[in-house]
Design a protein around this motif. Structure first.
Motif, PDB file in Angstrom:
ATOM      1  N   LEU A 110      37.719  44.655 -29.749  1.00  9.34           N
ATOM      2  CA  LEU A 110      39.042  44.704 -29.810  1.00  9.34           C
ATOM      3  C   LEU A 110      39.562  45.839 -28.963  1.00  9.34           C
ATOM      4  O   LEU A 110      39.006  46.905 -29.103  1.00  9.34           O
ATOM      5  CB  LEU A 110      39.854  44.873 -31.294  1.00  9.34           C
ATOM      6  N   ARG A 111      40.772  45.791 -28.194  1.00  9.41           N
ATOM      7  CA  ARG A 111      41.102  46.862 -27.520  1.00  9.41           C
ATOM      8  C   ARG A 111      42.659  46.638 -27.759  1.00  9.41           C
ATOM      9  O   ARG A 111      43.164  45.924 -27.240  1.00  9.41           O
ATOM     10  CB  ARG A 111      41.051  46.840 -25.896  1.00  9.41           C
ATOM     11  N   ILE A 112      42.962  47.786 -28.566  1.00  9.90           N
ATOM     12  CA  ILE A 112      44.476  47.913 -29.170  1.00  9.90           C
ATOM     13  C   ILE A 112      45.241  48.718 -28.404  1.00  9.90           C
ATOM     14  O   ILE A 112      45.091  50.063 -28.246  1.00  9.90           O
ATOM     15  CB  ILE A 112      44.465  48.418 -30.524  1.00  9.90           C
ATOM     16  N   ALA A 155      49.890  45.586 -28.501  1.00 12.04           N
ATOM     17  CA  ALA A 155      49.196  44.413 -27.630  1.00 12.04           C
ATOM     18  C   ALA A 155      47.718  44.508 -27.729  1.00 12.04           C
ATOM     19  O   ALA A 155      47.171  45.580 -27.058  1.00 12.04           O
ATOM     20  CB  ALA A 155      49.693  44.642 -26.230  1.00 12.04           C
ATOM     21  N   ILE A 156      47.257  43.486 -28.218  1.00 13.92           N
ATOM     22  CA  ILE A 156      45.683  43.500 -28.760  1.00 13.92           C
ATOM     23  C   ILE A 156      44.898  42.609 -27.583  1.00 13.92           C
ATOM     24  O   ILE A 156      45.487  41.394 -27.523  1.00 13.92           O
ATOM     25  CB  ILE A 156      45.671  43.226 -30.116  1.00 13.92           C
ATOM     26  N   ASP A 157      43.790  42.985 -27.058  1.00 18.34           N
ATOM     27  CA  ASP A 157      42.974  42.197 -26.373  1.00 18.34           C
ATOM     28  C   ASP A 157      41.935  41.470 -27.309  1.00 18.34           C
ATOM     29  O   ASP A 157      41.108  42.483 -27.604  1.00 18.34           O
ATOM     30  CB  ASP A 157      42.516  42.737 -25.099  1.00 18.34           C
ATOM     31  N   LEU A 158      41.511  40.634 -27.464  1.00 14.94           N
ATOM     32  CA  LEU A 158      40.539  40.072 -28.358  1.00 14.94           C
ATOM     33  C   LEU A 158      39.516  39.240 -27.588  1.00 14.94           C
ATOM     34  O   LEU A 158      39.850  38.445 -26.908  1.00 14.94           O
ATOM     35  CB  LEU A 158      41.197  39.232 -29.363  1.00 14.94           C
ATOM     36  N   ARG A 159      38.466  39.976 -27.588  1.00 10.29           N
ATOM     37  CA  ARG A 159      37.110  39.237 -27.032  1.00 10.29           C
ATOM     38  C   ARG A 159      35.954  39.114 -27.910  1.00 10.29           C
ATOM     39  O   ARG A 159      35.585  39.894 -28.873  1.00 10.29           O
ATOM     40  CB  ARG A 159      36.806  40.199 -25.825  1.00 10.29           C
ATOM     41  N   GLY A 160      35.445  37.877 -27.973  1.00  3.94           N
ATOM     42  CA  GLY A 160      34.301  37.590 -28.926  1.00  3.94           C
ATOM     43  C   GLY A 160      32.929  37.575 -28.197  1.00  3.94           C
ATOM     44  O   GLY A 160      32.870  36.979 -27.309  1.00  3.94           O
ATOM     45  N   THR A 161      31.785  37.947 -28.899  1.00  6.83           N
ATOM     46  CA  THR A 161      30.425  37.660 -28.347  1.00  6.83           C
ATOM     47  C   THR A 161      29.595  37.007 -29.337  1.00  6.83           C
ATOM     48  O   THR A 161      29.808  37.182 -30.509  1.00  6.83           O
ATOM     49  CB  THR A 161      29.761  39.047 -27.830  1.00  6.83           C
ATOM     50  N   ARG A 162      28.478  36.179 -28.862  1.00  2.00           N
ATOM     51  CA  ARG A 162      27.675  35.630 -29.801  1.00  2.00           C
ATOM     52  C   ARG A 162      26.115  35.929 -29.322  1.00  2.00           C
ATOM     53  O   ARG A 162      25.883  35.535 -28.300  1.00  2.00           O
ATOM     54  CB  ARG A 162      28.006  34.021 -29.961  1.00  2.00           C
TER      55      ARG A 162
END
Length: 456
Positions: A110-112, A155-162
């Motif tokens: 997350l980048r808030i 304004a939140i940037d959501l990025r996921g990793t697996r």
């Protein structure tokens, strides 16, 4: 109720076909490095004829192959929940709900962001449950600010990793534009107009009627009420009871005040931001923030005293809020103050000043950076309205640039000339910034006493 951006699965395409949930996922550099290193080690083991080197590279290739077969099939989901309705200045809150199915990411990045604040980076484990299909995480967000009016929030940037080998493109979750209501400071008495209106109210007027303040003792005349007869005075002055005497009192009435907010411009403590460049800090109130706070304080004091209050915005050409009393009307006034903001175009020039009800006192909240407030004050005073000017220019920071210092020196001298002209014409000016704000109640009390002596 969910307010703000909602990031969900992509649903269906415009052609009606199911969207590809695999889109947006890409392999990371860790997967590429594992494959390249594994192939190099296998090649080196064949050339050198050493099996132990191959044993080092095979685990990396197996791990890369396994990770490639476990490609995520669903994107991470995030919902931003914000409180309904307007809020007060000080702290804005929200809650971010993250949902992680088993077939999606196992780590959230997350980048808030928030206007005027530094960005915050977070990495959270999804922690999918063993018995549940999904696991939801809740993150409490708080945003401190002294600004009022319409405000941008999160304004939140959501990025996921697996498995550290798959990553998804960042999705943006944007909060709704919030309306921050101004607070109110406790004030004492406020100056009243010379004449009061209405048939009832908290103040004693100068005309006869039902009230508590004694005017005189007079002989009974047609129209006087029997309950007004003063039997003691009658027995003393007319023992034969041939003449009756009544107690006449002053009627009660209410005062009417109109709050005029000069929202044509909004300036902060930093002069460099007056040109439209840079961002005004969220921990420093602007001139419009001070005007909203001062107007809300005056409105609350008037409503608490039982008087009527109206609202007029110089930058908005629409129907003003007519004077009224009561807590419900006070909420309408505060809401109207929060909506006051400068226009995007050039400053609005009003050919005619706002219409003010008869015998109403006018409170003008302005920075006095141009001649328009001076023109309005003189017009109102010509019509017989008492005017109180509240200076909302914030305390400015020291100016370092030479050209800005020269420009501010000229603007300051012109402003001082306008303030001196108001003082010469008998218009009181109350400063509402910095330490002067704490002494505003004392200043209003002195003005109220002076107005009361003038009426008497």
């Amino acid at each position: 109720m969910t307010i703000g951006g909602i990031i969900v699965a992509r649903g269906r395409t415009s052609q009606g076909k199911p969207a590809d949930n695999h889109r947006g996922w890409r392999l990371t550099s860790a997967h590429t490095s594992a494959v390249v290193v594994g192939i190099l080690l296998l090649t080196l083991s064949v050339l050198a004829g050493r099996a132990d080197i191959a044993l080092i590279g095979i685990p990396g290739l197996l791990a890369a192959t396994w990770a490639h077969t476990t490609r995520p099939t669903a994107p991470p989901r995030g919902n931003l929940h914000e409180p309904d309705g307007p809020t007060t200045a000080g702290e804005l809150t929200a809650a971010l709900h993250l949902t992680a199915p088993h077939t999606t990411a196992d780590v959230f990045h997350l980048r808030i962001n928030a206007t005027g604040h530094r960005s915050t980076h977070l990495a959270l484990a999804a922690r999918p449950g063993a018995d549940a299909d999904t696991d939801e995480r809740r993150i409490a967000l708080r945003l401190s600010s002294v600004r009022t009016g319409p405000q941008e929030t999160f304004a939140i940037d959501l990025r996921g990793t697996r498995h550290a080998v798959w990553e998804r493109e960042a999705d943006e979750i944007r909060g709704a534009r919030r309306l921050v209501l101004p607070g109110a400071a406790p004030l004492g008495r406020l100056p009243l107009p010379r004449r009061l209106r209405g048939l009832n109210g908290p103040h004693s007027s100068r005309r006869l009627g039902d009230g508590a303040e004694l005017r005189d003792i007079h002989q009974f005349a047609p129209g006087d009420r029997l309950r007004r007869i003063d039997w003691r005075t009658t027995a003393r002055r007319s023992p034969e009871l041939d003449t009756l005497y009544v107690r006449r009192t002053y009627a009660t009435a209410e005062a009417t005040a109109v709050l005029v907010v000069d929202s044509r411009d909004e300036v902060g403590p930093d002069i460099r931001t007056w040109r439209g460049y840079g961002t005004i800090r969220v921990d420093e109130p602007t001139s419009l923030d001070l005007a909203r706070h001062a107007a809300a304080s005056v409105a609350q004091a008037l409503v608490d005293a039982g008087d009527r209050v109206g609202l007029e915005d110089l930058a908005r050409r629409r129907r003003p809020l007519p004077p009224a009393a009561g807590r419900r009307h006070l909420r309408r006034v505060v809401h109207g103050l929060a909506l006051a903001h400068p226009k995007e175009r050039a400053s609005v020039h009003r050919v005619r000043p706002p219409q003010v009800p008869a015998d109403a006192v006018v409170y003008l909240f302005t920075t006095v950076l141009d001649d328009e407030p001076l023109h309005l004050v003189r017009t109102w005073r010509t019509k017989g309205h008492p005017v109180v000017v509240i200076d909302t220019l914030p305390d400015l920071h020291p100016v370092i640039e030479n050209h800005l210092w020269i420009a501010w020196r000229i603007a300051r001298l012109e402003r001082e000339v306008r303030l001196a002209a108001l003082a010469d014409e008998g218009v009181p000016v109350v400063r509402w910034a910095g330490s002067e704000r704490d002494r505003a109640a004392v200043r209003f009390e002195a003005l109220a006493r002076a107005a009361q002596r003038h009426v008497r």
